[in-house]
Enzyme design. Sequence first.
Site, PDB file in Angstrom:
ATOM      1  N   HIS A 277       0.790  -1.211   0.099  1.00  0.00           N
ATOM      2  CA  HIS A 277      -0.143  -0.245   0.000  1.00  0.00           C
ATOM      3  C   HIS A 277       0.709   1.332  -0.443  1.00  0.00           C
ATOM      4  CE1 HIS A 277       0.507   1.128   3.839  1.00  0.00           C
ATOM      5  NE2 HIS A 277      -0.360   0.009   4.650  1.00  0.00           N
ATOM      6  N   GLN A 278       0.360   2.689  -0.100  1.00  0.00           N
ATOM      7  CA  GLN A 278       1.618   3.580   0.126  1.00  0.00           C
ATOM      8  C   GLN A 278       1.141   3.916   1.175  1.00  0.00           C
ATOM      9  OE1 GLN A 278      -1.712   7.321  -1.690  1.00  0.00           O
ATOM     10  NE2 GLN A 278      -3.327   5.959  -0.997  1.00  0.00           N
TER      11      GLN A 278
END
Length: 211
Positions: A129-130
């Site tokens: 995920h970012q």
Amino acid sequence: MTRPSARHVLPEFTERTSAGTRTSDPYSKLLQERIVFLGTPVDETSANDVTAQLMYLEHQAPDRDIELYVNSPGGSFTAMTAIYDTMRYVACDVATTCLGQAGPSAAVLLAAGTPGKRAALPGARVVLHQPALTEPVRGQAGDLAVHAAELVRVRARLEEILVRHTGRTPGQVAADLERDTVLDARQAREYGLVDRIVPGRRTPPASSGAR
């Protein structure tokens, strides 16, 4: 080197050597076998421990592989880059294996292993995920702009690394980082994060061509 934290007392082994007796713990025994174990969140302490072990093992035998075993929920991007850059800096091939989990920062380290030498155990779980700020940002508008720019830079760097090591397109990686992407061992292999799934030491590994 600081021992990884444990909820139990680590056993110690006493061995007889030509110089007398020597007492060591499991982590020391692993290091003797050129195995580095990342079993904690990725933070400054674990990064210092892992990088020190990588450089020591390179100095000891620069032509022999190092094995990095990963079971980590992820953590600091800055700490991760210290380990990542060291993996690329040392002359040794670094074989990576995920057992348990590889959270976002740890997933990058898993993927950064030497091509053809990246593996996962069947029950492994990998998450992408970012990056996000670890705590709320307060201050004047200029301060907020600085933090926002840094977050954009970190996101771009993360995308660049994943594209390099997975073979995915920049667009694919960017889209997958917009939300939590949770992969089992087979999906991690298909994504390009690992090359094979290893059921056991005596079992032939399932390569990327296997289904």
